[in-house]
Write a protein that holds these residues in place. Sequence first.
Motif, PDB file in Angstrom:
ATOM      1  N   TRP A 215      49.016  45.447  39.467  1.00  0.00           N
ATOM      2  CA  TRP A 215      49.694  46.196  38.400  1.00  0.00           C
ATOM      3  C   TRP A 215      49.918  47.647  38.840  1.00  0.00           C
ATOM      4  CZ3 TRP A 215      47.638  50.543  36.068  1.00  0.00           C
ATOM      5  CH2 TRP A 215      48.407  51.080  35.019  1.00  0.00           C
ATOM      6  N   TYR A 216      48.891  48.256  39.438  1.00  0.00           N
ATOM      7  CA  TYR A 216      48.984  49.669  39.825  1.00  0.00           C
ATOM      8  C   TYR A 216      50.114  49.895  40.831  1.00  0.00           C
ATOM      9  CZ  TYR A 216      47.569  54.362  41.116  1.00  0.00           C
ATOM     10  OH  TYR A 216      47.564  55.721  41.326  1.00  0.00           O
ATOM     11  N   TRP A 217      50.244  48.968  41.781  1.00  0.00           N
ATOM     12  CA  TRP A 217      51.250  49.160  42.827  1.00  0.00           C
ATOM     13  C   TRP A 217      52.661  48.932  42.320  1.00  0.00           C
ATOM     14  CZ3 TRP A 217      51.296  51.388  47.509  1.00  0.00           C
ATOM     15  CH2 TRP A 217      50.045  51.748  48.045  1.00  0.00           C
TER      16      TRP A 217
ATOM     17  N   ARG B 104      53.353  46.466  39.289  1.00  0.00           N
ATOM     18  CA  ARG B 104      53.422  45.643  38.073  1.00  0.00           C
ATOM     19  C   ARG B 104      53.585  44.164  38.390  1.00  0.00           C
ATOM     20  NH1 ARG B 104      52.160  50.130  37.131  1.00  0.00           N
ATOM     21  NH2 ARG B 104      52.957  51.551  35.526  1.00  0.00           N
TER      22      ARG B 104
END
Lengths: 310, 271
Positions: free
Chosen positions: B97-99, B101
């Motif tokens: 998700w951080y990179w 989604r």
Amino acid sequence: MQRNGTYGLAQAGDFDGTRFRGLAPSLLPGGVSDPNGERRLVFVGDIHGCKGELSALLRAVGFDTRRDHLIATGDVVSKGPDSLGVLDLLIQLGAESVRGNHEDRLLETYKTLRKSSETLPDTASQVESAATTSHGYHKDAVLLRQMKPAHLKYLREMPLMLRIPSLPQVAASTSEYVNHAVLVAHAGIVPHVSLERQDPYFVMNMRTIDRETHLPCSQPVEGPKDTKVRWFILWDTYQTRLLNANNINVPLVEPMVVVYGHDSKQGLQLHQWSRGLDSACVAGGRLTAMVLDAKGKEDMFSVPCQEYKV
Amino acid sequence: MFAVVGLLLVCYVLGDAPFEQVRTHVEWSRQNVDEDQPGKYFHESSFSGHHDGRFADRQLGYEERNDHLTALCHTYLSTMNDLGIETWLMHGTLLGWYWNRKVLPWDNDLDVMITEKSLYHLANYYNMTVYHHHLPELAAHGRDYLLEVNPHYAEGGEDSVNRIDARWVDMDTGLFIDVTTLRRNRTAKEGGEDALMVKDLHSYKFDDVFPLRISVFEDFPVRIPYAYADLLVNEYGENALVDMKYGNHRFDAERGVWVKQEYAGVVHPLD
């Protein structure tokens, strides 16, 4: 300098709100509506519900709403005695604030409370109990229930960053005065990463930054062997380098002065490219204001605070 | 009395729901029961730790896996949302998700957590329910997903063998999502009064997880722990948010996707 300084490539977190706001041109000291250069910007560090201290500070700077515009660095609520009173005063003065980590937590908690009472009916009564949540969450839930729609609206409209263009009446050569654009953010900004790509979580929470990777961190420096440095040290280095580059080429990115709060343990921090204004008011320190006039001259004011929270 | 004893025997001896009762298309169960520790409820297949051997006889390849994982994620999130379950991304899924989604392409599974209250709700009303989802691009006749709750769910103490409290299982490919529960830390005083724990004794501060944030994952609405960046750095180290290379994958910053690198003596100009 960067071995693997690729921080800033990931999409990172979202910001549910206004990422940037520019200062209204009518409020700019020396701007189009202030040809005589009489207007001032009054920046104030973390207020944390200390309404009495805020009022005393405004008296100390001779605050006049016809001439002055108040800008808070975030964390105007929580911890202290009168969060709602502070919000009322800020609204009444037409003041602006960027969003701090405490406002962010309140807004996210508000969304949860509203949503959970729709889906799991009995959560609303339980959510306020500190036994099933946490001390801080419980206090936030109580504060949210006391807030009127105008308070919530004010919190929601706080931008992540507030941009102030360089003051038009400052002579470019006066290096001791503020002759560059100013950015207000609650905790800090990562140099070399564009403002559009800053992770909102870190903008509201960072204290340090890794020397090599430039990954920010919400924790302070832990000992001499730590690879982290205080974020504004790195910021200062970068802005100076940008300024020097500007002397030989058309600028790609303008250097900026960041005005911030958040780090009460560092106390007042005045550097060439950053002004840290959180002087630990709610813990019995002082509440600090930086007054910027149309000539780019800065004056510091502060008042002592009662100790509300250690 | 007899009924209770019988139920306990089933739980302890056989583990997850009997093959005969849940079987779909494979002829016999490939669950690897014998090598698991006694008392472990959920088993995995003998051919892969990321497949349920009751529903599949082979491991999905790299190319086809991602579409099935995405569908697994969509069906889980939408079903939990419909049931009013509070769930959020953790671990490798949160890192994806951080990179960008999305599920990390080298991931074989998805990691999610739920609250204790939500777990009890699932156990009381939805254990062993099957959900049919229309997936026009993946399965012409739709696909069934099984929600199975571990009978040890109510035992709150340390139990790393049964740390998985529930599973969301694709009954066609055998891929599954492990659901773990974040519980109030009733045993250990360490970590303070606000500490929460998972059965494998991983502990979290309440304020690092709650209030949950609302975001998007694989184009679906999803919840994210409050201090996502701090949690990721604590779990994976600083480089997990910084390094644009992982194994044989490289992050294409322009397109915002992780791309598998084919090493055939070709050196990327940025290396």
